[in-house]
Design a protein around this motif. Structure first.
Motif, PDB file in Angstrom:
ATOM      1  N   VAL A 235       0.857  -1.195   0.000  1.00  0.00           N
ATOM      2  CA  VAL A 235       0.000   0.000   0.000  1.00  0.00           C
ATOM      3  C   VAL A 235       0.884   1.233   0.000  1.00  0.00           C
ATOM      4  CG1 VAL A 235      -1.804   1.261   1.208  1.00  0.00           C
ATOM      5  CG2 VAL A 235      -1.791  -1.237   1.279  1.00  0.00           C
ATOM      6  N   LEU A 236       0.670   2.112  -0.956  1.00  0.00           N
ATOM      7  CA  LEU A 236       1.393   3.374  -1.054  1.00  0.00           C
ATOM      8  C   LEU A 236       0.465   4.476  -0.549  1.00  0.00           C
ATOM      9  CD1 LEU A 236       2.785   2.768  -4.660  1.00  0.00           C
ATOM     10  CD2 LEU A 236       3.926   2.317  -2.493  1.00  0.00           C
ATOM     11  N   ASN A 237       0.904   5.215   0.483  1.00  0.00           N
ATOM     12  CA  ASN A 237      -0.018   6.146   1.115  1.00  0.00           C
ATOM     13  C   ASN A 237       0.654   7.457   1.498  1.00  0.00           C
ATOM     14  OD1 ASN A 237       1.510   5.477   3.393  1.00  0.00           O
ATOM     15  ND2 ASN A 237       0.055   3.917   4.052  1.00  0.00           N
ATOM     16  N   LEU A 238      -0.032   8.214   2.348  1.00  0.00           N
ATOM     17  CA  LEU A 238       0.440   9.526   2.788  1.00  0.00           C
ATOM     18  C   LEU A 238       1.823   9.455   3.425  1.00  0.00           C
ATOM     19  CD1 LEU A 238      -0.090  12.544   3.575  1.00  0.00           C
ATOM     20  CD2 LEU A 238      -1.195  11.675   5.653  1.00  0.00           C
ATOM     21  N   TRP A 239       2.084   8.385   4.198  1.00  0.00           N
ATOM     22  CA  TRP A 239       3.331   8.273   4.949  1.00  0.00           C
ATOM     23  C   TRP A 239       4.416   7.561   4.172  1.00  0.00           C
ATOM     24  CZ3 TRP A 239       2.972  11.546   8.612  1.00  0.00           C
ATOM     25  CH2 TRP A 239       1.751  11.770   9.233  1.00  0.00           C
ATOM     26  N   GLY A 240       4.192   7.264   2.926  1.00  0.00           N
ATOM     27  CA  GLY A 240       5.155   6.528   2.107  1.00  0.00           C
ATOM     28  C   GLY A 240       4.518   5.246   1.633  1.00  0.00           C
ATOM     29  N   GLY A 241       4.573   4.238   2.493  1.00  0.00           N
ATOM     30  CA  GLY A 241       3.951   2.973   2.139  1.00  0.00           C
ATOM     31  C   GLY A 241       4.280   1.899   3.144  1.00  0.00           C
ATOM     32  N   HIS A 242       3.625   0.765   3.010  1.00  0.00           N
ATOM     33  CA  HIS A 242       3.932  -0.371   3.864  1.00  0.00           C
ATOM     34  C   HIS A 242       3.604  -1.667   3.129  1.00  0.00           C
ATOM     35  CE1 HIS A 242      -0.341   0.493   4.736  1.00  0.00           C
ATOM     36  NE2 HIS A 242      -0.461  -0.828   4.862  1.00  0.00           N
ATOM     37  N   THR A 243       4.288  -2.720   3.527  1.00  0.00           N
ATOM     38  CA  THR A 243       4.073  -4.044   2.967  1.00  0.00           C
ATOM     39  C   THR A 243       3.375  -4.897   4.010  1.00  0.00           C
ATOM     40  OG1 THR A 243       6.117  -3.834   1.685  1.00  0.00           O
ATOM     41  CG2 THR A 243       5.197  -6.042   1.924  1.00  0.00           C
ATOM     42  N   GLN A 244       2.253  -5.480   3.630  1.00  0.00           N
ATOM     43  CA  GLN A 244       1.507  -6.331   4.543  1.00  0.00           C
ATOM     44  C   GLN A 244       1.783  -7.800   4.197  1.00  0.00           C
ATOM     45  OE1 GLN A 244      -2.633  -5.318   4.592  1.00  0.00           O
ATOM     46  NE2 GLN A 244      -2.287  -3.286   5.433  1.00  0.00           N
ATOM     47  N   PHE A 245       2.304  -8.517   5.191  1.00  0.00           N
ATOM     48  CA  PHE A 245       2.574  -9.935   5.014  1.00  0.00           C
ATOM     49  C   PHE A 245       1.453 -10.764   5.609  1.00  0.00           C
ATOM     50  CE2 PHE A 245       6.592  -9.318   3.240  1.00  0.00           C
ATOM     51  CZ  PHE A 245       7.336  -8.412   3.987  1.00  0.00           C
ATOM     52  N   GLU A 246       1.260 -11.947   5.059  1.00  0.00           N
ATOM     53  CA  GLU A 246       0.368 -12.911   5.679  1.00  0.00           C
ATOM     54  C   GLU A 246       1.143 -13.619   6.784  1.00  0.00           C
ATOM     55  OE1 GLU A 246      -1.301 -15.435   2.691  1.00  0.00           O
ATOM     56  OE2 GLU A 246      -1.962 -13.763   1.449  1.00  0.00           O
ATOM     57  N   SER A 247       0.503 -14.572   7.444  1.00  0.00           N
ATOM     58  CA  SER A 247       1.139 -15.250   8.577  1.00  0.00           C
ATOM     59  C   SER A 247       2.403 -15.983   8.132  1.00  0.00           C
ATOM     60  CB  SER A 247       0.161 -16.253   9.195  1.00  0.00           C
ATOM     61  OG  SER A 247       0.722 -16.889  10.311  1.00  0.00           O
ATOM     62  N   PHE A 248       3.479 -15.837   8.907  1.00  0.00           N
ATOM     63  CA  PHE A 248       4.739 -16.515   8.610  1.00  0.00           C
ATOM     64  C   PHE A 248       5.531 -16.682   9.894  1.00  0.00           C
ATOM     65  CE2 PHE A 248       5.528 -11.970   8.120  1.00  0.00           C
ATOM     66  CZ  PHE A 248       6.658 -11.788   8.899  1.00  0.00           C
ATOM     67  N   THR A 249       6.518 -17.552   9.830  1.00  0.00           N
ATOM     68  CA  THR A 249       7.391 -17.779  10.982  1.00  0.00           C
ATOM     69  C   THR A 249       8.718 -17.084  10.728  1.00  0.00           C
ATOM     70  OG1 THR A 249       6.362 -19.920  11.415  1.00  0.00           O
ATOM     71  CG2 THR A 249       8.497 -19.504  12.430  1.00  0.00           C
ATOM     72  N   ALA A 250       9.028 -16.080  11.549  1.00  0.00           N
ATOM     73  CA  ALA A 250      10.237 -15.292  11.343  1.00  0.00           C
ATOM     74  C   ALA A 250      11.371 -15.798  12.222  1.00  0.00           C
ATOM     75  CB  ALA A 250       9.945 -13.824  11.647  1.00  0.00           C
ATOM     76  N   SER A 251      12.551 -15.322  11.912  1.00  0.00           N
ATOM     77  CA  SER A 251      13.737 -15.561  12.737  1.00  0.00           C
ATOM     78  C   SER A 251      14.499 -14.240  12.779  1.00  0.00           C
ATOM     79  CB  SER A 251      14.601 -16.676  12.141  1.00  0.00           C
ATOM     80  OG  SER A 251      15.138 -16.278  10.891  1.00  0.00           O
ATOM     81  N   PRO A 252      15.376 -14.035  13.775  1.00  0.00           N
ATOM     82  CA  PRO A 252      16.082 -12.749  13.868  1.00  0.00           C
ATOM     83  C   PRO A 252      16.832 -12.381  12.598  1.00  0.00           C
ATOM     84  CG  PRO A 252      16.358 -13.999  15.895  1.00  0.00           C
ATOM     85  CD  PRO A 252      15.672 -14.910  14.923  1.00  0.00           C
ATOM     86  N   GLY A 253      17.590 -13.321  12.041  1.00  0.00           N
ATOM     87  CA  GLY A 253      18.395 -13.018  10.865  1.00  0.00           C
ATOM     88  C   GLY A 253      17.555 -12.691   9.653  1.00  0.00           C
ATOM     89  N   ARG A 254      16.540 -13.492   9.396  1.00  0.00           N
ATOM     90  CA  ARG A 254      15.702 -13.265   8.224  1.00  0.00           C
ATOM     91  C   ARG A 254      14.894 -11.974   8.350  1.00  0.00           C
ATOM     92  NH1 ARG A 254      13.359 -19.362   6.837  1.00  0.00           N
ATOM     93  NH2 ARG A 254      15.375 -20.267   6.238  1.00  0.00           N
ATOM     94  N   SER A 255      14.456 -11.681   9.557  1.00  0.00           N
ATOM     95  CA  SER A 255      13.710 -10.450   9.779  1.00  0.00           C
ATOM     96  C   SER A 255      14.547  -9.226   9.432  1.00  0.00           C
ATOM     97  CB  SER A 255      13.258 -10.387  11.250  1.00  0.00           C
ATOM     98  OG  SER A 255      12.558  -9.193  11.508  1.00  0.00           O
ATOM     99  N   VAL A 256      15.820  -9.250   9.803  1.00  0.00           N
ATOM    100  CA  VAL A 256      16.718  -8.135   9.492  1.00  0.00           C
ATOM    101  C   VAL A 256      16.927  -7.999   7.994  1.00  0.00           C
ATOM    102  CG1 VAL A 256      19.095  -7.329   9.658  1.00  0.00           C
ATOM    103  CG2 VAL A 256      17.916  -8.114  11.697  1.00  0.00           C
TER     104      VAL A 256
END
Length: 400
Positions: free
Chosen positions: A104-125
């Motif tokens: 979504v591209l909006n007033l504040w720039g934009g954001h990416t919405q992810f569906e449910s997932f399993t993150a890890s510290p390294g991949r999140s970075v």
């Protein structure tokens, strides 16, 4: 700028694409990812034209009225920069199998919405920093293009603006605090050190608040103490950006705090003991079970599935002479369809499961499908938020 969002874009019965149209203008898909231009973007586009057009006209008299068109082109280039930033998030996440719901591209720039997932510290970075990295690449490309000296005046102006815009977007987003991408680095460091993503999110949220204080000091308080009056446009931008960051940082702190409480949320631990009673039973049968110390009674249909809950107040109001002839279904309120959950459900799994159910009461069943407890929405919310249950004077167990 990449904030995970596991909420569905549409609800039950919502025609496909309806939510997207309400949110903004669908621009199609890029690499399979839907892109939406929020209506709020036109606000920042208008602000850019109004604020930057006169500056361009003053510095470049040969542009005349076309200076406003150049200012609009600047807004479009800024939009493209943000889109590339968000696409970098989405495509990097795709490498790890994290599904992207939309950009979504909006007033504040934009954001990416992810569906449910399993993150890890390294991949999140890596997913978070992919956005600023893409902007650094765009800034470098524009810098090389400016070095060719083969651009016209307007093209040179726009390329120079494009270079600085991407450089500033990249630098700003790597600042160490949520909701900025650099906050994911803080979150992951604390996450790795403590083993708790929740603690990392809270720490990164506080980092975001520190950034807001630093911005306010540098752009507002410092000039004021020096006896200078800040430019009105700079003042408004600082207030808007600071307000946005403060709200995002506060939301991150709240999210981390709630996530830390998730292990306390379990169907077995939060439910009150309950037993099932056949729908063919009578009030007398219910009274016998209540006299034996059963706190809650769940009415089960012919297939054994929970379908209603006995109202304690209604049960107590039935005259003794009518107890043998009054069906238990007459003093019960219905459960929502499918409102029964396994007793071993807990944490995020339980929350996601309950989010798909209607109603405020849920029967808890064991491996054999037998009723073992009754769970209420208020109890779950109290466990997540750490707040006490709401004071409700209506009979306990009454469906609302």
């Amino acid at each position: 700028m990449a904030e995970p969002d596991t909420q569905p874009a549409t609800g039950p019965g919502t025609p496909p694409g309806t939510a997207g149209r309400r949110e903004g203008i669908p621009l199609g898909r890029i690499a399979g990812v839907p892109v939406v231009l929020a209506y709020s973007w036109f606000v920042i586009a208008a602000f850019t034209v109004i604020a930057y057009g006169p500056v361009l006209a003053q510095n470049n008299p040969m542009l005349g009225v076309s200076a406003y068109l150049v200012a609009f082109a600047y807004a479009v280039l800024l939009l493209i920069s943000v889109l590339v930033h968000e696409l970098a998030h989405a495509l990097t996440a795709k490498i790890y199998g994290w599904p992207t719901q939309k950009i979504v591209l909006n007033l504040w720039g934009g954001h990416t919405q992810f569906e449910s997932f399993t993150a890890s510290p390294g991949r999140s970075v890596l997913v978070a920093l992919a956005g600023p990295a893409a902007n650094f690449v765009l800034a470098g490309g524009a810098w090389l293009l400016l070095g060719t000296n083969s651009l016209g005046s307007v093209a040179e102006i726009l390329t120079n603006i494009f270079m600085w815009a991407n450089f500033l977007i990249a630098v700003f987003n790597v600042l160490p605090g949520l909701p900025l991408d650099g906050g994911r680095l803080v979150e992951s460091i604390v996450w790795k050190a403590t083993g708790s993503q929740a603690k990392g999110t809270v720490a990164a949220g506080w980092g975001g608040r520190v950034i807001v204080v630093a911005i306010a000091y540098w752009f507002l308080l410092r000039p004021y103490l020096a006896g200078d009056q800040p430019d009105f446009s700079l003042l408004m931008i600082t207030i808007l950006v600071g307000g946005f960051l403060w709200m995002g940082a506060s939301a991150s702190i709240q999210q981390g705090t709630l996530r830390a409480r998730l292990p306390l949320v379990s169907a077995a631990g939060l439910s009150t003991p309950a037993v099932g009673i056949p729908a063919t039973g009578t009030v007398r049968d219910a009274l016998r079970l209540a006299a034996a110390g059963t706190k809650s009674l769940v009415v089960c249909g012919p297939d054994g599935r929970p379908q209603a809950v006995v109202d304690p107040g209604a049960l107590a109001s039935v005259p003794g002479a009518a107890a043998d002839t009054t069906p238990v279904t007459a003093i019960s309120f219905p459960l929502a369809a499918g409102a029964y959950i396994p007793e071993w459900s807990k944490g995020q799994e339980l929350i996601q499961f309950l989010s798909q159910l209607e109603g405020r009461h849920y029967a808890v069943v064991d491996h054999n499908g037998a009723v073992t407890g009754l769970l209420t929405q208020d109890v779950v919310l109290a466990a997540i938020t750490g707040k006490g249950r709401r004071n409700d004077k209506r009979p306990q167990g009454q469906n609302r």
